[in-house]
Motif scaffolding. Structure first.
Motif, PDB file in Angstrom:
ATOM      1  N   GLU A 352       0.827  -1.203   0.000  1.00  0.00           N
ATOM      2  CA  GLU A 352       0.000   0.000   0.000  1.00  0.00           C
ATOM      3  C   GLU A 352       0.862   1.254   0.000  1.00  0.00           C
ATOM      4  O   GLU A 352       0.576   2.220  -0.731  1.00  0.00           O
ATOM      5  CB  GLU A 352      -0.932   0.004   1.210  1.00  0.00           C
ATOM      6  CG  GLU A 352      -1.877   1.209   1.209  1.00  0.00           C
ATOM      7  CD  GLU A 352      -2.830   1.199   2.374  1.00  0.00           C
ATOM      8  OE1 GLU A 352      -4.052   1.102   2.140  1.00  0.00           O
ATOM      9  OE2 GLU A 352      -2.350   1.290   3.530  1.00  0.00           O
ATOM     10  N   TRP A 353       1.904   1.276   0.802  1.00  0.00           N
ATOM     11  CA  TRP A 353       2.784   2.447   0.844  1.00  0.00           C
ATOM     12  C   TRP A 353       3.452   2.694  -0.517  1.00  0.00           C
ATOM     13  O   TRP A 353       3.625   3.835  -0.938  1.00  0.00           O
ATOM     14  CB  TRP A 353       3.845   2.265   1.923  1.00  0.00           C
ATOM     15  CG  TRP A 353       3.352   2.598   3.305  1.00  0.00           C
ATOM     16  CD1 TRP A 353       2.321   3.426   3.639  1.00  0.00           C
ATOM     17  CD2 TRP A 353       3.872   2.102   4.541  1.00  0.00           C
ATOM     18  NE1 TRP A 353       2.168   3.482   5.004  1.00  0.00           N
ATOM     19  CE2 TRP A 353       3.099   2.684   5.583  1.00  0.00           C
ATOM     20  CE3 TRP A 353       4.899   1.226   4.874  1.00  0.00           C
ATOM     21  CZ2 TRP A 353       3.339   2.414   6.931  1.00  0.00           C
ATOM     22  CZ3 TRP A 353       5.131   0.957   6.205  1.00  0.00           C
ATOM     23  CH2 TRP A 353       4.371   1.548   7.227  1.00  0.00           C
ATOM     24  N   LEU A 354       3.835   1.638  -1.200  1.00  0.00           N
ATOM     25  CA  LEU A 354       4.409   1.805  -2.546  1.00  0.00           C
ATOM     26  C   LEU A 354       3.380   2.385  -3.500  1.00  0.00           C
ATOM     27  O   LEU A 354       3.701   3.215  -4.354  1.00  0.00           O
ATOM     28  CB  LEU A 354       4.903   0.455  -3.071  1.00  0.00           C
ATOM     29  CG  LEU A 354       6.177  -0.113  -2.453  1.00  0.00           C
ATOM     30  CD1 LEU A 354       6.384  -1.566  -2.901  1.00  0.00           C
ATOM     31  CD2 LEU A 354       7.397   0.726  -2.831  1.00  0.00           C
ATOM     32  N   GLY A 355       2.116   1.951  -3.348  1.00  0.00           N
ATOM     33  CA  GLY A 355       1.068   2.391  -4.259  1.00  0.00           C
ATOM     34  C   GLY A 355       0.587   3.803  -4.018  1.00  0.00           C
ATOM     35  O   GLY A 355      -0.007   4.417  -4.910  1.00  0.00           O
ATOM     36  N   ILE A 356       0.812   4.347  -2.805  1.00  0.00           N
ATOM     37  CA  ILE A 356       0.376   5.717  -2.521  1.00  0.00           C
ATOM     38  C   ILE A 356       1.572   6.649  -2.317  1.00  0.00           C
ATOM     39  O   ILE A 356       1.410   7.800  -1.918  1.00  0.00           O
ATOM     40  CB  ILE A 356      -0.554   5.764  -1.285  1.00  0.00           C
ATOM     41  CG1 ILE A 356       0.175   5.280  -0.034  1.00  0.00           C
ATOM     42  CG2 ILE A 356      -1.817   4.961  -1.535  1.00  0.00           C
ATOM     43  CD1 ILE A 356      -0.667   5.383   1.256  1.00  0.00           C
ATOM     44  N   CYS A 357       2.759   6.144  -2.605  1.00  0.00           N
ATOM     45  CA  CYS A 357       4.003   6.933  -2.585  1.00  0.00           C
ATOM     46  C   CYS A 357       4.446   7.361  -1.196  1.00  0.00           C
ATOM     47  O   CYS A 357       5.271   8.267  -1.069  1.00  0.00           O
ATOM     48  CB  CYS A 357       3.882   8.162  -3.496  1.00  0.00           C
ATOM     49  SG  CYS A 357       4.363   7.798  -5.198  1.00  0.00           S
ATOM     50  N   THR A 358       3.933   6.747  -0.128  1.00  0.00           N
ATOM     51  CA  THR A 358       4.530   6.972   1.189  1.00  0.00           C
ATOM     52  C   THR A 358       5.950   6.404   1.179  1.00  0.00           C
ATOM     53  O   THR A 358       6.887   7.006   1.711  1.00  0.00           O
ATOM     54  CB  THR A 358       3.690   6.282   2.283  1.00  0.00           C
ATOM     55  OG1 THR A 358       2.363   6.817   2.250  1.00  0.00           O
ATOM     56  CG2 THR A 358       4.288   6.511   3.660  1.00  0.00           C
TER      57      THR A 358
END
Length: 365
Positions: A352-358
């Motif tokens: 999820e973090w990769l997908g939302i650029c966190t």
């Protein structure tokens, strides 16, 4: 996000003072809602007298779907086929297949609007008791729950569920096999339900899978995982294009070889979709556990953005950072959460973090 669940295709139908359920159906050239004829009344109504509504989840607002034409209205077999205007969400309708030739004892799932609460859909599980493919009908019974707590009101408790789509699942892929017609006996003590199969509407659908053909299933099942992934990824790309593009861009840094990046992205999305269902279960059934999970995630966000997101010279540098973060996250989860959740939750959160650029990686030129 819930993918490939019966709830996703469920609609509520109102006509001539009646309220029932229905299921979205992709046809050869247009889109339909399939429902029980008695949900529309004792005679065929005009399309503009039919109100069809859909929810994104059980507690969301209803969105109206335009009825175009009543294509079929069959009192004998108790089914109706309503042409609809549904262009804006057509991608949703190609995530399940249609099935014929189901076998007794197969487990099924259906979802509809029950008489005691017509403003929220409710899913049910059951199994097939008997099949009459020649006539195009079958009988199911509930599993793990019952209508009989209502005694003489059992029929009322089941009212509204008529027209619900009945699905059989194979390798997590849903097959629509028919619709609910009516609970057998007004008291509903046996929890048995008569159903109508898709046999009666074959002329309107492009193809179906013969679920009783073992050779066909054996060959088809060999490719099922890949086919299911392709369909779900395509739907995910359409519904979450920004997330997909960002995840794919990071994987091109992690895995410079294009085929590897494609393969990893596909696997991550399949895992993400499956894990998201687990997250939904934890949120609904274990709220304290879910709160702990979200608190850990919240505490990590600044560290992820400041310490792990960076430009890298080599893909291995990014891979090592990603694994270091996932292992650290896993250790945090191990201290607070039951062991059965550890790996899934850490991997889910990193995706999820990769997908939302966190979590952000880019390659130095």
């Amino acid at each position: 996000m819930t993918y490939n669940q019966a709830e996703k295709y469920c609609v509520r139908i109102k006509s001539n003072g009646h309220t029932g359920s229905g299921v979205l159906l992709p046809g050869k050239e247009t889109f339909y809602v399939l429902t029980s004829a008695h949900c529309l009344g004792t005679s065929i109504p005009d399309a503009n007298q039919i109100i069809i509504e859909k929810q994104d989840d059980y507690n969301s607002d209803f969105k109206k779907i335009t009825s175009v034409n009543v294509t079929e209205f069959n009192i004998e077999h108790d089914f109706a086929l309503i042409e609809i205007n549904f262009d804006c969400e057509e991608k949703l309708l190609y995530q399940y297949k249609l099935g014929r030739g189901v076998l007794g004892e197969n487990e099924i799932r259906f979802c509809g609007y029950q008489g005691i609460n017509l403003n929220q859909y409710r899913p049910f599980t059951g199994k097939i008791l008997s099949v009459s493919d020649d006539i195009g009908c079958f009988k199911i019974t509930l599993l793990g729950e019952t209508f009989d707590q209502g005694g003489e009101d059992g029929h009322y408790l089941a009212k509204g569920l008529s027209g619900s789509g009945v699905f059989v699942y194979r390798h997590s892929s849903p097959f629509l096999i028919g619709i609910l017609n009516s609970v057998i006996t007004d008291k509903a003590w046996n929890d048995d339900i008569d159903c109508c199969s898709i046999k009666h509407i074959e002329q309107y659908i492009s193809e179906y899978v013969d679920l009783s053909d073992f050779e066909n299933l054996k060959q088809w099942n060999e490719n099922l995982e890949r086919e299911r992934t392709d369909r779900e990824i395509e739907a995910f790309k359409n519904e979450n294009s920004d997330f997909f593009e960002k995840l794919y861009r990071k994987n091109n840094v992690l895995y410079p070889e294009k085929t590897k990046a494609n393969s990893v992205t596909a696997k991550q999305i399949r895992k993400f979709l499956a894990m998201n269902d687990n997250i939904r279960t934890i949120e609904n059934d274990y709220p304290i556990l879910y709160s702990k999970f979200k608190n850990i995630v919240k505490r990590f966000v600044d560290q992820v953005e400041d310490d792990y997101s960076r430009n890298v010279n080599e893909s291995n540098e990014a891979i090592n950072l990603k694994m270091e973060l996932q292992n650290q996250l896993k250790s945090e989860f191990e201290a607070l959460l039951p062991s059965f959740t550890n790996f899934d939750l850490s991997e889910y959160q990193v995706i999820e973090w990769l997908g939302i650029c966190t979590l952000n990686f880019s390659k130095n030129d």
